[in-house]
Design a protein around this motif. Sequence first.
Motif, short mmCIF file in Angstrom:
data_model
loop_
_atom_site.label_atom_id
_atom_site.label_comp_id
_atom_site.label_asym_id
_atom_site.label_seq_id
_atom_site.Cartn_x
_atom_site.Cartn_y
_atom_site.Cartn_z
N ASP A 108 17.07 -27.24 18.36
CA ASP A 108 18.20 -26.41 17.94
C ASP A 108 18.08 -25.00 18.50
O ASP A 108 19.06 -24.40 18.93
CB ASP A 108 18.25 -26.38 16.41
CG ASP A 108 19.34 -25.46 15.88
OD1 ASP A 108 20.52 -25.76 16.11
OD2 ASP A 108 19.00 -24.44 15.25
N LEU A 109 16.86 -24.45 18.51
CA LEU A 109 16.65 -23.09 19.00
C LEU A 109 16.98 -22.97 20.48
O LEU A 109 17.75 -22.09 20.89
CB LEU A 109 15.20 -22.67 18.74
CG LEU A 109 14.77 -21.31 19.30
CD1 LEU A 109 15.55 -20.19 18.64
CD2 LEU A 109 13.26 -21.10 19.11
N VAL A 110 16.42 -23.84 21.30
CA VAL A 110 16.63 -23.71 22.75
C VAL A 110 18.04 -24.15 23.14
O VAL A 110 18.55 -23.76 24.20
CB VAL A 110 15.58 -24.51 23.54
CG1 VAL A 110 14.18 -23.97 23.27
CG2 VAL A 110 15.63 -26.00 23.19
N ARG A 111 18.67 -24.93 22.29
CA ARG A 111 20.02 -25.41 22.61
C ARG A 111 21.07 -24.33 22.40
O ARG A 111 22.05 -24.23 23.15
CB ARG A 111 20.33 -26.63 21.73
CG ARG A 111 21.66 -27.31 22.01
CD ARG A 111 21.87 -28.42 21.01
NE ARG A 111 23.18 -29.04 21.13
CZ ARG A 111 23.44 -30.14 21.80
NH1 ARG A 111 22.45 -30.76 22.43
NH2 ARG A 111 24.65 -30.65 21.86
N HIS A 112 20.87 -23.48 21.39
CA HIS A 112 21.92 -22.55 21.00
C HIS A 112 21.56 -21.09 21.20
O HIS A 112 22.36 -20.22 20.84
CB HIS A 112 22.28 -22.77 19.52
CG HIS A 112 22.83 -24.13 19.24
ND1 HIS A 112 22.29 -24.98 18.30
CD2 HIS A 112 23.87 -24.82 19.80
CE1 HIS A 112 22.97 -26.12 18.28
NE2 HIS A 112 23.93 -26.04 19.17
N TRP A 113 20.38 -20.80 21.74
CA TRP A 113 20.02 -19.39 21.88
C TRP A 113 20.88 -18.72 22.95
O TRP A 113 21.12 -19.28 24.01
CB TRP A 113 18.54 -19.24 22.25
CG TRP A 113 18.13 -17.80 22.29
CD1 TRP A 113 17.99 -17.02 23.40
CD2 TRP A 113 17.86 -16.96 21.18
NE1 TRP A 113 17.64 -15.75 23.06
CE2 TRP A 113 17.55 -15.68 21.69
CE3 TRP A 113 17.85 -17.15 19.80
CZ2 TRP A 113 17.22 -14.61 20.87
CZ3 TRP A 113 17.53 -16.10 18.99
CH2 TRP A 113 17.22 -14.84 19.52
#
Length: 1332
Positions: A1237-1242
Amino acid sequence: MRAVLPGRPPAKLQSFSAALWDGLRIVAYISGHALVILGGPQKLLQTIYVDDTEALEAVTIDEATGRIAVCGGPDTFVYQPYGIKDETLKWSLAYTFRADDDDEPIRTLSWGSSDELLLGNSHLTLWFLNGAPRLMWKRKLANPVKFAQFSPDSTLVATTGQYDRIIKVWRRTVFGADDVRFEVSYLAHPSVVTGLHWRKPLHCGQSVENALYTLCADNKLRVWAAADHHSLSALRLWTEIDLDASIQPRQEDAVSRRDSRRYAFMLDSREFCAATERAVQRSVGNRDNHALEHIIEVANRTPEICIVIDGHGYMSAWALEDIGPKAKSDLSVSNLLHVEGFNFSFMRGLSPEEDYAQACIFQRTPMDDSLSLLVHHLDGRIEWFDSPVDVLFDPTPRKNRLTLRSSWSGHNGPIKKIVRNAVGDTLISRTDDNKAMIWKQKHGIGGASSLIRKSSIYSEEHIHRTCVVENGNYVVNLHHNGISLWDTHSFHAEKLVFSPFELSSKPLCVLHIPGPDVREQTIYIAAIGADMCGIAWEIVLPPKTGGKCQLRKFCDFDLGVEEDVDYILPVDPAGPKAKISGFFDVFAADIALSYTQSGVVRTWTAKVNQEDMKLDWLQTSIVETGIANPSLASGSSIRKAALVDEDRTHLTIWDMSGAQLEFEEHFAQHDIIRDLDWTSTPDNQSILAVGFPNKVILLSQLRYDYLDSRPSWTQIQEIRIRDLTPHPIGDSCWLNNGHLVIGAGNQLFIHDKDVEVENRLVSDLRIPTRGLPTVDLFEVVSRLNGPLPVFHPQFLAQCILTGKTNLVHAILLSLHKTLKFYTEGDPIDGFLGIPLENFYEEHDTPQKAASKALHSSFADFTVDEESYFLDEPTAMALNENLARIALPQLTSQEQFRLVDTIECVATVEKHRRSMDDNAARYLLFFRQHMLRRSQGMANKDSVSWREIVWAYHSGSQDILADLVSRQFNGKMLWKSARESGLFMWMSDLTALRSQLEAVARNEYTKTEEKNPIDCTLFYLALKKKNILQGLWRMASWHREQAATLRLLSNDFREARWKTSALKNAYALLGKQYAAAFFLLADHLRDAANVCMNQLGDIQLAIAITRAYEGDDGPVLKEILEERVLTAAATDGNRWLASWAFWMLKRRDMAVRSLISPVETLLPPTPASPGTPGMIRLQAKSYLSNDPALVVLYKQLRDKTLQTLKGASQVPALAEWTFILRNARLYDRMGCDLLALDLVRHWEFLQPPPPPPSRPKTVPIPFDLRENGVDYRKLLRRRSSLVVADIPFKLAVPSSEASSPTSPKLPQKKPPQPPPTVFNEPDANSLLDSFGF
């Protein structure tokens, strides 16, 4: 323990002995100066190092008493058993003796009757061992003795000398402790006698006619039976068996390679008949076993069995019946069978001294139907074979009659170093005398594996370092001034090539450099010196069809490190085998690790550059550990490193990728760390073996836990070898299947990866045992790591921190439905049936619970509408189900934490609509802390600075303060306020002073006597001296009332009363009351120092300072800059640093401190930790990189222009590294979905646009830019949501600014602005606000 390699048996004729004592089969053999005692093929009972001699010569076991005698030099050592059989059985030294006038080494030993021991060299001596050892009889021999053995009844002794063809038979004529006499007769042989064996009786003490079997160099076995008592000779020739004629190969190829090699050994009737009897009992009801019927027929005649074998697997067996004084009949000797499939591992190409073998065969245990065959190869091996008696003597063709149970070998001297190849199936062990053994892992049935000796190296040059290449078929040795390549295909390794070299410094290591896969026969080797300069060689291995090996210098290189390294060593291979890619970057697999005296650890990778004929080196990571003069280090290829300090008692484990400390432990002073070895599970979870003198501790990595700050490594097993050998551990090494090889003395211990079910971790983790006594080590480590189930309390807590509150409710409601319809044995899905995409949706929307229950036609029918949120009644029902159902994916402690989390989530949900996300985060973890404290499980005295920061940035502080006060029943004392961090996170000074006054009242009323001293500091901080005076007027019981009232009645603005207050303060220094007197004298700084230095309560200092002078005073600024920020830098506490910078109105620094090292943001002051030595090791811990920091960073970054400015000052690479590091942290925590989720939406900030060029005639009323940069343009969303906290300035027209000499025109009054009217924005401007 999987297996043991107890040491190399010497090429001596009496180097091992086997006996059946008290129902226990014992085998003892000598190796160097060690006595090895075993109870089975893999059962090591004890190792005794005889330090009084350089090498042992012979060993023998007394079947009657279990005593073991060994000799070395002229000394003889006798050991007697003690302890409980099968439990604590050991041997201790009973006697040490030597002849007074004889310094000649003893060659042979033999036990006689009770307490008699026969020794042989150039004399025969008989010793009596009842009490002090006493010499009873001594005779000079014409030739030094080769064999000397008592007969079982001790009436006869058979001896022969070196190269003798005559056996002397000594018949005892007088038995007595004081008078011993023998008469001698001779047994002539046509050639040299090569072996002898006495027939054994059925049991000790049985009277039986003596029979002697002798082997001769003419390849014949002779049987000597007891002669008539009146005969001149004690024995007479009964029969002889021609060993050459006994085996006639049937196949043509066998005939063509026929040789004269023959081996013969005797199977005594007692062993043969007992094993046959057990075989009959085993096969009751099995009438088709024709081989057993044949054996039974033979055993009924109680024969002695003579077994003859050759070097090609052929065996012939002869039955000898009725051996005795009577004449032999034609039926007394019969051939039982002539078969094949009797394969021993006879090596080719041995020297004549090594090309020989001795064998003995016996029943394994009295209750066993198997026969065990021990074969002593004089090339340095003892092999133990087993075979059921009906398989061994089956007359029908059969392959593999023997099963190899163990091969005992090893070294003669202490093992110094063990090195493995990259694959992990070949080891090389080395001693100080430049001798090395190469071992190959052999996989057996059912996953069992063992180490088999593959080859041996005897080097004339000193071996400095070793490298195993090409699947263990070749070994590279680094010498002080040369390098050599050895071919280990044969039993004795062959040196192929030697090349001298010169380095500018001492060579430290030799490395195998991964090369391109184009030419498989070409390998690259590099040697590196202390100055980080080295030489690389290209080696072309000989082809399989034959040819020469080529070795040439490839290049010189320099790694470019100015500081001399203390050591550089190859990393331990871990994880799946790395494949060489075309890229050469920090993601390449490490091959070496170096460290310096100052504690700087670096990892390195290299690549062969064939075009430019050089090696390309790359430093992949660097960590300044701050550990000076490290004594030991080890690294793994997956960027883990372990470091030991100068005293060898302090262990630290580092994650090299994140340059962070994962674990540290101080061991006791006597626990000296000697060795470190890495391995990993197939999915890259690390295991570290820490070697001490007599034990090895296995440490496994754990998931990171930032909420409870638990250790990230734990001990999973302890391997103790003190009971097996007194020799300290020299080195250890992992095999690729998870087996650990430990070298101690001249022995190798192979410890398997089985963890006993009784182990605490196995029971805690609820690992299914499937009825087995052990579980797999890798399975245990995988359960301790890896992805978490979504209902795990750590996963839920991290979801709450990342703002996925609705997802948490959906998970708990799904768990509630799953457990509501749960029956025992049902599997519980780790995702609870929730679609994976729900976990990494960008927006946290309310979700219905997923459930697999009620799949029927009525599944869609519900009476009550399903809830999206977990309320208190549902939480209570869920916790009732958790009280009776054990979730297999959680430990019992984790399930308790889940219950706490559910209760806290329901409590917070009750107040959810009246507070923001940050307040909810604080309240949840504050409630969890209080709940654990009430259960006695809290590991901290107060909430962490992480929770304080959440509350500090909340807009619902008034509600939070009320809820916290209610938690303490409205009676909040200072201890409670400190526990909640209340006065750290309250931003409204009016509310803060109101709360502090409430604390003062509660402190006053907390005891029945109502002591004004308890609240003095707080009222004086609030500058309410009059209230304090009123309280003292009511304290009539206090003996200090009158004096205190007189003092308080004075005007402390006058110098004399200030001095009086200061005198009282210094008199009471060390107590809270002293701070109160400093406040009376208006010395706020001194009062704060008392709180911090004498009371150790920095929260109290900050609270009274904020109440006394507000948030903009000089004392608070000083405390924050010199104390709080220094402590944050020293401890690596980013939460504390961010809070302090925000309090100082340095919001840009508050954002930067979440990413950059805190010490780099502080100005150099005497108090700041400018030198690495002042920064505590804990500041480098993984705990300083909490992944929740990324949530706060994103939240603060977009908040104001100051924070945007701070974020823009963070280098893009640093932010990218920050995000990747946090993704790795989530992965290590088991929260892989949150990492995704972090690397997908940062969203990274856009690069700042250039300042727009405007017409000179258009004035700008207000300029929100700084240094020409409009920070609002960095965002990818509406910039109007950003608070403008950078002081703006009036814009100056460029023409005026650029021409200071232009004439000034008369100023006109500016026209009044038109009245404010709403104008509908243009569509283009709206899109522009969003960055389109």
